[in-house]
Design a protein around this motif. Structure first.
Motif, PDB file in Angstrom:
ATOM      1  N   ASN A   4       0.842  -1.194   0.000  1.00  0.00           N
ATOM      2  CA  ASN A   4       0.000   0.000   0.000  1.00  0.00           C
ATOM      3  C   ASN A   4       0.881   1.250   0.000  1.00  0.00           C
ATOM      4  O   ASN A   4       0.893   2.036   0.946  1.00  0.00           O
ATOM      5  N   LEU A   5       1.628   1.440  -1.101  1.00  0.00           N
ATOM      6  CA  LEU A   5       2.653   2.480  -1.159  1.00  0.00           C
ATOM      7  C   LEU A   5       2.109   3.853  -1.523  1.00  0.00           C
ATOM      8  O   LEU A   5       2.658   4.874  -1.091  1.00  0.00           O
ATOM      9  N   LEU A   6       1.069   3.908  -2.336  1.00  0.00           N
ATOM     10  CA  LEU A   6       0.521   5.211  -2.721  1.00  0.00           C
ATOM     11  C   LEU A   6      -0.509   5.635  -1.677  1.00  0.00           C
ATOM     12  O   LEU A   6      -1.704   5.750  -1.929  1.00  0.00           O
ATOM     13  N   ALA A   7       0.013   5.830  -0.471  1.00  0.00           N
ATOM     14  CA  ALA A   7      -0.781   6.242   0.687  1.00  0.00           C
ATOM     15  C   ALA A   7      -0.049   7.392   1.361  1.00  0.00           C
ATOM     16  O   ALA A   7       1.171   7.539   1.224  1.00  0.00           O
ATOM     17  N   ASP A   8      -0.794   8.205   2.086  1.00  0.00           N
ATOM     18  CA  ASP A   8      -0.211   9.416   2.662  1.00  0.00           C
ATOM     19  C   ASP A   8      -0.526   9.497   4.151  1.00  0.00           C
ATOM     20  O   ASP A   8      -1.592   9.954   4.551  1.00  0.00           O
ATOM     21  N   LYS A  58       6.981  11.693   0.315  1.00  0.00           N
ATOM     22  CA  LYS A  58       8.333  12.266   0.286  1.00  0.00           C
ATOM     23  C   LYS A  58       9.377  11.235  -0.124  1.00  0.00           C
ATOM     24  O   LYS A  58      10.296  11.528  -0.904  1.00  0.00           O
ATOM     25  N   LYS A  59       9.258  10.018   0.398  1.00  0.00           N
ATOM     26  CA  LYS A  59      10.254   8.990   0.084  1.00  0.00           C
ATOM     27  C   LYS A  59      10.146   8.542  -1.375  1.00  0.00           C
ATOM     28  O   LYS A  59      11.164   8.395  -2.069  1.00  0.00           O
ATOM     29  N   TRP A 105      -4.747  11.059   0.404  1.00  0.00           N
ATOM     30  CA  TRP A 105      -3.706  11.969  -0.059  1.00  0.00           C
ATOM     31  C   TRP A 105      -4.004  13.408   0.366  1.00  0.00           C
ATOM     32  O   TRP A 105      -5.090  13.940   0.100  1.00  0.00           O
ATOM     33  N   SER A 106      -3.030  14.040   1.002  1.00  0.00           N
ATOM     34  CA  SER A 106      -3.119  15.469   1.303  1.00  0.00           C
ATOM     35  C   SER A 106      -2.754  16.242   0.038  1.00  0.00           C
ATOM     36  O   SER A 106      -2.190  15.671  -0.910  1.00  0.00           O
ATOM     37  N   PRO A 107      -3.048  17.545  -0.028  1.00  0.00           N
ATOM     38  CA  PRO A 107      -2.641  18.321  -1.209  1.00  0.00           C
ATOM     39  C   PRO A 107      -1.143  18.237  -1.486  1.00  0.00           C
ATOM     40  O   PRO A 107      -0.723  18.087  -2.638  1.00  0.00           O
ATOM     41  N   ARG A 158      -0.325  14.666  -2.721  1.00  0.00           N
ATOM     42  CA  ARG A 158      -0.755  14.515  -4.113  1.00  0.00           C
ATOM     43  C   ARG A 158       0.247  15.167  -5.061  1.00  0.00           C
ATOM     44  O   ARG A 158       0.639  14.579  -6.081  1.00  0.00           O
ATOM     45  N   ARG A 159       0.686  16.376  -4.715  1.00  0.00           N
ATOM     46  CA  ARG A 159       1.656  17.068  -5.572  1.00  0.00           C
ATOM     47  C   ARG A 159       2.953  16.268  -5.694  1.00  0.00           C
ATOM     48  O   ARG A 159       3.507  16.119  -6.793  1.00  0.00           O
ATOM     49  N   LEU A 160       3.440  15.728  -4.582  1.00  0.00           N
ATOM     50  CA  LEU A 160       4.691  14.967  -4.602  1.00  0.00           C
ATOM     51  C   LEU A 160       4.558  13.685  -5.421  1.00  0.00           C
ATOM     52  O   LEU A 160       5.441  13.349  -6.223  1.00  0.00           O
TER      53      LEU A 160
END
Length: 412
Positions: free
Chosen positions: A108-112, A119-120, A146-148, A151-153
């Motif tokens: 579950n890598l695309l999690a914030d 960042k990583k 995802w936070s804003p 999402r940008r990162l």
């Protein structure tokens, strides 16, 4: 022809051994593919062993415990920024030198959560872009948290690297990623989690004898209240969880089952398992049917071998459930994260889940009992073969694209 080398970019050495299970399965699939790719782990947290991962988590928890609540957010963000810039950036570059490709996956890598993965992953994919390495997104889970900034990162990293292939592990993740990437149109493939073929990658060992006739051991995977709350289940009441486990243990013991408590490796889960074990009791009568296997499980292989010896599994952690599925063990998944239900839908077991706020130990055991019947059809072979074939196809794709690149380079 020189053997191709691919870096598997995930959290292979996380204290949560489910992530290592995914990494081991991916490596097995790539190595056994026609391309015979040499797969190397690149841990997103910069770890290079399981013991290092456990010690790092324990140190981090100790530091967090000393800080006042109001300072936790700022301290975590500052620590993460310094870690990424001064330790992880050179680590990623060093690990990627000499590779032919980078595979981001699975898990579950695309999690914030506190910008940890954004960042990583941003830093790692920028390193891949700097080294002009093709990137393949494989079997990842996608969350809706995802936070804003996160999402940008994520989007900046995915757009900056040479992204050749995108696949996710379930329909929910596909929908979320498609929404995140909009309006750009990218093909997104859905594949099964590589852990589904764990029984092929890590077959049961002969040194683990089968249970004696008539003896049935149920493995109960323990997850701590703090971990459940950190990962989003804020409504979890500590006492409700504690009481649920104790009543489940008592119900299993009363019906003649052996109970083996285990964890996926998190230090918080291990501590909670010990707390539960002390509450059950340490007298000889109790120890005849109850045991704590947590300390014996130190690696993904240990986790799989333990699950392979059980008659059935009850657990929160997704990859305890996936391993049980792979080894054809009946299971009841305990509800806590949408990714669990998403997996069960993919493998046609949507009903094998219970909410502890609405279920008793007896009702959970009643859900498990039909699968303990020798005539129950629990075979995961078709799903395992499909999942392994998908990784083999990934290996073939990497091999074909590298051959094409080499051919074009020679003809310049």
């Amino acid at each position: 022809m020189t053997q191709l080398k691919a870096g598997i970019l995930n959290v292979a050495y996380s204290p949560n051994l489910g992530d290592g299970l995914i990494a081991e399965c991916l490596r097995y699939g790539l190595t056994s593919s026609a391309a015979a790719i040499e797969a190397r782990f690149i841990d997103l947290a910069g770890r290079e062993s399981f013991s290092q991962g456990l010690k790092s988590k324990q140190r981090f928890n100790a530091i967090r415990a000393m800080l006042p609540t109001f300072a936790l957010g700022f301290a975590s963000r500052l620590f993460l920024s310094l870690l990424v810039q001064f330790r992880l950036k050179p680590f990623y570059l060093r690990k990627m030198v000499g590779l032919d490709a980078v595979i981001l996956g699975g898990g579950n890598l695309l999690a914030d959560q506190d910008l940890n993965f954004p960042k990583k992953i941003h830093c790692a994919l920028m390193a891949a872009a700097r080294l002009r390495l093709p990137v393949y997104l494989y079997g990842v889970g996608v969350s809706d948290d995802w936070s804003p900034t996160g999402r940008r990162l994520f989007l900046e990293a995915l757009n900056a690297c040479d992204l050749r292939f995108i696949s996710v592990r379930d329909a929910r993740s596909a929908r979320l990623l498609e929404q995140a990437l909009s309006p750009s149109k990218r093909d997104i493939v859905t594949v099964l989690d590589p852990g589904v073929f764990a029984a092929l990658a890590m077959p049961p060992e002969a040194k683990n004898p089968p249970l004696p006739d008539g003896v049935r051991r149920i493995g109960v995977g323990v997850m701590s209240p703090s971990e459940l709350k950190y990962h989003g289940l804020s409504s979890m009441d500590d006492q409700v969880l504690f009481d649920f486990y104790l009543t489940l243990f008592a119900e299993l013991g009363a019906r003649g089952f052996q109970v083996a408590v285990f964890t996926n490796g998190s230090p918080e889960d291990r501590a909670f398992a010990k707390q539960l074990s002390r509450s059950v009791g340490e007298d000889a009568e109790t120890q005849a049917w109850f045991s704590d296997a947590s300390d014996r499980i130190q690696s993904p292989t240990d986790l799989c071998q333990f699950i392979a010896t059980c008659s059935g599994i009850v657990a929160f952690r997704l990859h305890a459930i996936i391993a049980a599925f792979s080894y054809d063990k009946p299971f009841v998944a305990l509800e806590w994260d949408k990714k669990v239900g998403a997996f069960l839908s993919e493998v046609k077991r949507p009903g094998a889940i219970a909410n502890i706020a609405e279920s008793s130990g007896a009702s959970v055991l009643d859900m498990l009992l039909p699968g303990l019947n020798p005539s129950a059809d629990l075979s995961s072979r078709a799903f395992a073969q499909r999942s392994l074939q998908s990784v083999h196809q990934l290996g073939a794709l990497i091999g074909q694209q590298q051959q094409r690149h080499a051919h074009e380079h020679l003809n310049r």
